[in-house]
Design a protein around this motif. Structure first.
Motif, PDB file in Angstrom:
ATOM      1  N   ASN A  67       0.898  -1.324  -0.002  1.00 29.74           N
ATOM      2  CA  ASN A  67       0.086  -0.065   0.041  1.00 29.74           C
ATOM      3  C   ASN A  67       0.729   1.116  -0.069  1.00 29.74           C
ATOM      4  OD1 ASN A  67       0.292   0.923   3.057  1.00 29.74           O
ATOM      5  ND2 ASN A  67       0.067  -1.599   2.737  1.00 29.74           N
ATOM      6  N   ALA A 123      -7.072   9.669   1.613  1.00 27.17           N
ATOM      7  CA  ALA A 123      -7.309   8.426   0.688  1.00 27.17           C
ATOM      8  C   ALA A 123      -6.929   7.055   1.176  1.00 27.17           C
ATOM      9  CB  ALA A 123      -6.666   8.652  -0.631  1.00 27.17           C
ATOM     10  N   ALA A 134      -8.713   7.926   6.103  1.00 24.34           N
ATOM     11  CA  ALA A 134      -9.993   7.797   5.772  1.00 24.34           C
ATOM     12  C   ALA A 134     -11.142   7.249   6.939  1.00 24.34           C
ATOM     13  CB  ALA A 134     -10.260   6.685   4.489  1.00 24.34           C
ATOM     14  N   LYS A 156     -16.871  11.875  -1.782  1.00 19.09           N
ATOM     15  CA  LYS A 156     -16.585  10.588  -1.966  1.00 19.09           C
ATOM     16  C   LYS A 156     -17.214   9.803  -0.680  1.00 19.09           C
ATOM     17  CE  LYS A 156     -12.189  10.135  -4.618  1.00 19.09           C
ATOM     18  NZ  LYS A 156     -12.708   9.036  -5.848  1.00 19.09           N
ATOM     19  N   LEU A 157     -17.596   8.510  -0.838  1.00 15.88           N
ATOM     20  CA  LEU A 157     -18.157   8.013   0.359  1.00 15.88           C
ATOM     21  C   LEU A 157     -17.030   7.347   0.900  1.00 15.88           C
ATOM     22  CD1 LEU A 157     -20.354   6.890   1.854  1.00 15.88           C
ATOM     23  CD2 LEU A 157     -20.603   4.969   0.281  1.00 15.88           C
ATOM     24  N   PHE A 194     -15.132   3.560   1.600  1.00 13.18           N
ATOM     25  CA  PHE A 194     -15.485   2.704   0.515  1.00 13.18           C
ATOM     26  C   PHE A 194     -14.359   2.623  -0.629  1.00 13.18           C
ATOM     27  CE2 PHE A 194     -19.776   0.566  -0.012  1.00 13.18           C
ATOM     28  CZ  PHE A 194     -20.237   0.864   1.282  1.00 13.18           C
ATOM     29  N   GLY A 195     -14.370   1.721  -1.565  1.00 11.28           N
ATOM     30  CA  GLY A 195     -13.648   1.588  -2.510  1.00 11.28           C
ATOM     31  C   GLY A 195     -11.918   1.063  -2.114  1.00 11.28           C
ATOM     32  N   HIS A 196     -11.519   0.628  -3.052  1.00 12.78           N
ATOM     33  CA  HIS A 196     -10.127   0.060  -2.756  1.00 12.78           C
ATOM     34  C   HIS A 196      -9.359  -0.362  -4.214  1.00 12.78           C
ATOM     35  CE1 HIS A 196      -6.921  -2.323  -0.795  1.00 12.78           C
ATOM     36  NE2 HIS A 196      -7.109  -1.416   0.246  1.00 12.78           N
ATOM     37  N   ARG A 197      -7.922   0.040  -4.313  1.00 13.46           N
ATOM     38  CA  ARG A 197      -7.237  -0.317  -5.312  1.00 13.46           C
ATOM     39  C   ARG A 197      -7.024  -1.831  -5.678  1.00 13.46           C
ATOM     40  NH1 ARG A 197      -3.347   2.252  -7.534  1.00 13.46           N
ATOM     41  NH2 ARG A 197      -4.805   4.045  -7.466  1.00 13.46           N
ATOM     42  N   VAL A 223     -11.469  -1.343   5.118  1.00 12.46           N
ATOM     43  CA  VAL A 223     -10.982  -1.367   6.647  1.00 12.46           C
ATOM     44  C   VAL A 223     -11.326  -0.093   7.290  1.00 12.46           C
ATOM     45  CG1 VAL A 223      -8.708  -0.533   6.467  1.00 12.46           C
ATOM     46  CG2 VAL A 223      -9.521  -2.211   8.358  1.00 12.46           C
ATOM     47  N   PHE A 263      -4.108   3.906  13.903  1.00 13.81           N
ATOM     48  CA  PHE A 263      -3.908   2.889  12.306  1.00 13.81           C
ATOM     49  C   PHE A 263      -2.353   2.903  12.285  1.00 13.81           C
ATOM     50  CE2 PHE A 263      -5.523   2.349   7.813  1.00 13.81           C
ATOM     51  CZ  PHE A 263      -4.604   1.176   7.631  1.00 13.81           C
ATOM     52  N   ARG A 296      -0.126  -0.337  12.134  1.00  9.93           N
ATOM     53  CA  ARG A 296       0.833  -0.719  10.903  1.00  9.93           C
ATOM     54  C   ARG A 296       2.239  -0.854  11.031  1.00  9.93           C
ATOM     55  NH1 ARG A 296      -1.313  -0.630   5.737  1.00  9.93           N
ATOM     56  NH2 ARG A 296      -2.925  -1.958   6.633  1.00  9.93           N
TER      57      ARG A 296
HETATM   58  C1  SDX Z   1      -6.658   2.140   3.071  1.00 11.86           C
HETATM   59  O1  SDX Z   1      -3.910   0.025  -0.632  1.00 11.86           O
HETATM   60  C2  SDX Z   1      -4.234  -0.180   0.546  1.00 11.86           C
HETATM   61  O2  SDX Z   1      -4.111  -1.483   1.016  1.00 11.86           O
HETATM   62  C3  SDX Z   1      -4.776   0.585   1.712  1.00 11.86           C
HETATM   63  C4  SDX Z   1      -5.332   0.219   3.006  1.00 11.86           C
HETATM   64  C5  SDX Z   1      -4.282  -0.436   3.789  1.00 11.86           C
HETATM   65  O3  SDX Z   1      -4.560  -1.394   4.723  1.00 11.86           O
HETATM   66  O4  SDX Z   1      -3.077  -0.026   3.633  1.00 11.86           O
HETATM   67  O5  SDX Z   1      -6.321  -0.945   2.788  1.00 11.86           O
HETATM   68  C6  SDX Z   1      -5.904   1.362   3.899  1.00 11.86           C
HETATM   69  O6  SDX Z   1      -6.184   3.327   2.514  1.00 11.86           O
HETATM   70  C7  SDX Z   1      -8.052   1.887   2.408  1.00 11.86           C
HETATM   71  C8  SDX Z   1      -8.753   2.648   1.714  1.00 11.86           C
HETATM   72  C9  SDX Z   1      -8.982   4.219   2.507  1.00 11.86           C
HETATM   73  N1  SDX Z   1      -9.583   5.325   1.544  1.00 11.86           N
HETATM   74  C10 SDX Z   1     -11.013   5.618   1.479  1.00 11.86           C
HETATM   75  O7  SDX Z   1     -11.903   4.974   2.147  1.00 11.86           O
HETATM   76  C11 SDX Z   1     -11.250   6.818   0.672  1.00 11.86           C
HETATM   77  C12 SDX Z   1     -12.325   6.583  -0.352  1.00 11.86           C
HETATM   78  N2  SDX Z   1     -11.956   5.789  -1.328  1.00 11.86           N
HETATM   79  C13 SDX Z   1     -11.407   6.251  -2.615  1.00 11.86           C
HETATM   80  O8  SDX Z   1     -10.797   7.416  -2.452  1.00 11.86           O
HETATM   81  C14 SDX Z   1     -10.643   5.099  -3.279  1.00 11.86           C
HETATM   82  O9  SDX Z   1     -11.680   4.136  -3.581  1.00 11.86           O
HETATM   83  C15 SDX Z   1      -9.280   4.613  -3.242  1.00 11.86           C
HETATM   84  C16 SDX Z   1      -8.160   5.594  -3.066  1.00 11.86           C
HETATM   85  C17 SDX Z   1      -9.388   3.823  -1.798  1.00 11.86           C
HETATM   86  C18 SDX Z   1      -8.845   3.585  -4.285  1.00 11.86           C
HETATM   87  O10 SDX Z   1      -8.784   4.475  -5.435  1.00 11.86           O
HETATM   88  P1  SDX Z   1      -8.454   3.995  -6.907  1.00 11.86           P
HETATM   89  O11 SDX Z   1      -8.158   2.657  -6.833  1.00 11.86           O
HETATM   90  O12 SDX Z   1      -7.346   4.810  -7.534  1.00 11.86           O
HETATM   91  O13 SDX Z   1      -9.708   3.905  -7.616  1.00 11.86           O
HETATM   92  P2  SDX Z   1     -10.367   5.100  -8.313  1.00 11.86           P
HETATM   93  O14 SDX Z   1     -10.329   6.423  -7.705  1.00 11.86           O
HETATM   94  O15 SDX Z   1      -9.708   5.122  -9.743  1.00 11.86           O
HETATM   95  O16 SDX Z   1     -12.044   4.854  -8.438  1.00 11.86           O
HETATM   96  C19 SDX Z   1     -12.621   3.973  -9.484  1.00 11.86           C
HETATM   97  C20 SDX Z   1     -13.627   4.802  -9.591  1.00 11.86           C
HETATM   98  C21 SDX Z   1     -13.968   6.168 -10.085  1.00 11.86           C
HETATM   99  O17 SDX Z   1     -15.011   6.585 -10.778  1.00 11.86           O
HETATM  100  P3  SDX Z   1     -14.706   6.655 -12.359  1.00 11.86           P
HETATM  101  O18 SDX Z   1     -13.841   7.594 -12.656  1.00 11.86           O
HETATM  102  O19 SDX Z   1     -14.641   5.063 -12.765  1.00 11.86           O
HETATM  103  O20 SDX Z   1     -16.109   6.950 -12.723  1.00 11.86           O
HETATM  104  O21 SDX Z   1     -14.552   4.659  -8.398  1.00 11.86           O
HETATM  105  C22 SDX Z   1     -14.770   5.716  -7.959  1.00 11.86           C
HETATM  106  C23 SDX Z   1     -13.964   7.024  -9.008  1.00 11.86           C
HETATM  107  O22 SDX Z   1     -14.454   8.132  -8.799  1.00 11.86           O
HETATM  108  N3  SDX Z   1     -14.655   5.912  -6.552  1.00 11.86           N
HETATM  109  C24 SDX Z   1     -15.499   6.166  -5.629  1.00 11.86           C
HETATM  110  C25 SDX Z   1     -14.936   5.890  -4.488  1.00 11.86           C
HETATM  111  N4  SDX Z   1     -14.026   5.315  -4.572  1.00 11.86           N
HETATM  112  C26 SDX Z   1     -13.758   5.209  -5.991  1.00 11.86           C
HETATM  113  N5  SDX Z   1     -16.662   6.939  -5.657  1.00 11.86           N
HETATM  114  C27 SDX Z   1     -17.056   7.484  -4.557  1.00 11.86           C
HETATM  115  N6  SDX Z   1     -16.685   7.137  -3.341  1.00 11.86           N
HETATM  116  C28 SDX Z   1     -15.709   6.268  -3.262  1.00 11.86           C
HETATM  117  N7  SDX Z   1     -14.988   5.960  -2.065  1.00 11.86           N
END
Ligand code: SDX
Length: 436
Positions: free
Chosen positions: A237, A268, A272, A307-308, A311-314, A370, A392, A396
Motif C-alpha cells: 500500500n 485517501a 479515511a 466520496k463515500l 468505501f472503495g479500494h485499489r 477497513v 492505525f 501498521r
Molecule cells: C486504505 O492500499 C491499501 O491496501 C490501503 C489500505 C491498507 O490497509 O493499507 O487498505 C488502507 O487506505 C483503505 C482505503 C481508504 N480510503 C478511503 O476509504 C477513501 C475513499 N476511497 C477512494 O478514495 C478510493 O476508493 C481509493 C483511493 C481507496 C482507491 O482509489 P483508486 O484505486 O485509485 O480507484 P479510483 O479512484 O480510480 O476509483 C474508480 C472509480 C472512480 O470513478 P470513475 O472515474 O470510474 O467514474 O470509483 C470511484 C472513482 O470516482 N470511486 C468512488 C470511491 N472510490 C472510488 N466513488 C465514490 N466514493 C468512493 N469512496
C-alpha cells in the motif's frame, strides 16, 4: 520467485527490433514481466503512475486476492488470525514468518513490554506543539525524533539493529500515541505498566489518570487487540511503499517509519477512518438515514468531489475481509457498552446496504474497506476522532518494519529511483532580462 516457461515478447509497429522479456511466477497471484532490462534494450521506460500494474518488489509477507476478498498474513487467513491469535502473535508472524509457540510468544511479549518506555527527553518535543495540533502531525515528528535516541542501532544493514529497532518501534508507538492524546487533553502522561497486555497497556496510558486506579475492560481490550491485528499489514500500500522507498536509501528505520506515518495520514489512505466518521456525523446532522439518498446523489455527481469515505479500494474488488470483521467487532463493543442503538452505526449499516445495491457502486465494485467501521468502534471506545489514524499507524508499524526488513535483507534490493516521461520545455537559452 521462479522463472516461468512463458516469455513476453514486446514488438513495435515502427519496425524497431522486438524484445523478449522473462516472466516470473510467485507462489500465488499474478505472474510478473521482468522489465529491468527494457530501458537498456529499447531506450524506453514503462509508464504506470499510481502503479496500477506494477510490482515494486517480491515479498513473502502479505497476500491479497482482491477479487476473492482474501487477505493472508504469511499464508494465514485474516479471519483465523483475528479469531484465534492476538496482536503479539501476529507481530511475531509478520516479523519472523511463523506463529510463535507459547515460549516464543512469552519471550517476544516480554521483549516488547520492556521497551515501552521512551526517553524522558522525548516529552519536551510535545511542548513545542499547540495543544490542538493534529495527532498525526505530532506522531510524524515524534517517530522521526526517536532516531535521535538510538545511535546504537540505526545501521539498517545490521540485522541485530533491524531487530531491536523493530521491537522498539512496536513497543513505543502506543506510548507515543497515548502521549499525543494526553497532551491534547492537558492531562499528565501515564507511564506504561508491564503487567498489562499490549492493548490493555494502551488503554491504560490513554484513559488512566494518577487520581485513581484504572481497570481495563476485557471486551474493549480484546476488541482493540483485534483492531491492531486487522491493521497490521497490507502488501505494498501507499505508506508501506513509502517506507520501502525511504528505507532504500539506507536511512535509519525510525526515519523510514516516520515517512510511513506521514503518508498514512492522507484521507485517501489511513486518514479515511477519520474522514469517514466525520462524514457519518455530517449526514447525521443533515437528518440521518432520511438524508442518505440525497448524500448518495452528491457522491455520484463527479463535480461534487464528494466520496463515500471508507468505501472503495485499489485492490479489493470484493468486500474487504477486514471490514466484515470490523463490523462484527463494532457490534460486540457497542453491545458490551449498551450502545446497540448507536445512531452512527445504524447510519453506517444503512449506507452500506444502499451502496451495495446502487448501480454506481456495484458497477465500480466499490465495497466497504477497513476504514468504514473502524471509526465507529474507536469512537465507542472513547478514542477521539483525530486519533483514529494514529491508532492505525500504531498497528501498521509492525507491517512497515517487517516489509522494510524484508527489503533490506533482499540481496537484489537497490535504492528506489523511478524515471519519468518528460513533457516540459526542451533546451532553451536564458535571455538577458531586458530581452525577456
Ligand atoms: C486504505 O492500499 C491499501 O491496501 C490501503 C489500505 C491498507 O490497509 O493499507 O487498505 C488502507 O487506505 C483503505 C482505503 C481508504 N480510503 C478511503 O476509504 C477513501 C475513499 N476511497 C477512494 O478514495 C478510493 O476508493 C481509493 C483511493 C481507496 C482507491 O482509489 P483508486 O484505486 O485509485 O480507484 P479510483 O479512484 O480510480 O476509483 C474508480 C472509480 C472512480 O470513478 P470513475 O472515474 O470510474 O467514474 O470509483 C470511484 C472513482 O470516482 N470511486 C468512488 C470511491 N472510490 C472510488 N466513488 C465514490 N466514493 C468512493 N469512496
Amino acid at each position: 520467485m521462479k522463472l516461468s516457461e512463458n516469455k513476453a515478447t514486446l514488438s513495435f509497429s515502427n519496425g524497431s527490433p522486438s524484445v523478449e522479456l522473462p516472466v516470473y511466477q510467485g507462489s500465488v497471484g499474478p505472474d510478473v514481466v521482468d522489465i529491468r532490462k527494457l530501458y537498456a534494450q529499447t531506450g524506453m521506460f514503462t509508464y504506470d503512475p499510481g502503479f496500477l500494474s506494477t510490482a515494486s518488489c517480491q515479498s513473502a509477507i502479505t497476500y491479497i486476492d482482491g477479487d476473492k476478498g482474501e487477505l493472508l498474513y504469511r499464508g494465514y487467513p485474516i479471519e483465523q488470525l483475528a479469531t484465534n491469535c492476538d496482536f503479539m502473535e501476529t507481530c511475531h508472524l509478520l516479523l519472523y514468518g511463523n506463529l510463535p509457540d507459547a515460549a516464543d510468544k512469552a519471550d517476544f511479549t516480554k521483549r516488547v513490554t520492556h521497551h515501552t518506555m521512551i526517553n524522558e527527553q522525548m516529552q519536551f518535543f510535545l511542548r513545542g506543539f499547540r495543544r490542538d495540533a493534529h495527532p498525526m502531525a505530532i506522531m510524524t515528528g515524534l517517530v522521526g525524533a526517536l532516531s535521535a535516541f538510538y545511535h546504537d542501532s540505526t545501521d539498517i544493514n545490521n540485522p541485530e539493529h533491524r531487530d531491536i529497532s523493530a521491537i522498539r518501534l512496536i513497543a513505543k508507538m502506543p506510548t507515543l500515541v497515548a502521549m499525543a492524546y494526553k497532551y491534547s487533553a492537558g492531562q499528565p502522561y501515564m507511564y506504561p505498566k508491564n503487567n498489562l497486555s499490549y492493548a490493555g497497556n494502551f488503554l491504560h496510558m490513554m484513559f488512566a489518570t494518577p487520581c485513581e486506579d484504572y481497570v481495563v475492560n476485557p471486551v474493549i481490550e480484546r476488541a482493540l487487540d483485534r483492531i491492531f491485528v486487522l491493521h497490521a499489514d497490507h502488501e505494498q500500500n501507499a505508506s508501506t511503499s513509502t517506507v520501502r522507498l525511504c528505507g532504500s536509501s539506507g536511512t535509519n528505520p525510525f526515519a523510514a517509519i516516520a515517512a510511513g506515518v506521514a503518508c498514512l495520514w492522507g484521507p485517501a489512505h489511513g486518514g479515511a477512518n477519520e474522514a469517514c466518521l466525520n462524514m457519518l456525523e455530517d449526514i447525521q446532522k443533515m437528518g440521518g438515514i432520511s438524508k442518505v439518498g440525497q448524500f448518495m446523489e452528491q457522491v455520484k455527481d463527479k463535480n461534487s468531489g464528494v466520496k463515500l469515505m471508507g468505501f472503495g479500494h485499489r485492490v479489493y474488488k470484493n468486500y474487504d475481509p477486514r471490514a466484515k470483521l470490523m463490523q462484527e467487532t463494532c457490534k460486540e463493543v457497542l453491545a458490551s457498552l449498551g450502545l446497540e442503538n448507536d445512531p452512527l452505526f445504524k447510519l453506517a449499516m444503512a449506507l452500506e446496504k444502499i451502496a451495495l445495491e446502487d448501480e454506481y457502486f456495484v458497477s465500480r465494485k466499490l465495497y466497504p474497506n477497513v476504514d468504514f467501521y473502524s471509526g465507529i468502534v474507536q469512537r465507542a471506545i472513547g478514542i477521539p476522532v483525530g486519533l483514529f489514524t494514529a491508532v492505525f499507524a500504531l498497528a501498521r508499524t509492525v507491517g512497515w518494519i517487517a516489509q522494510l526488513n524484508e527489503m533490506i535483507g533482499d540481496p537484489e534490493y537497490k535504492i528506489g529511483r523511478p524515471r519519468q516521461l518528460f513533457t516540459g520545455s526542451v533546451r532553451r537559452d536564458v535571455l538577458p532580462i531586458a530581452q525577456r
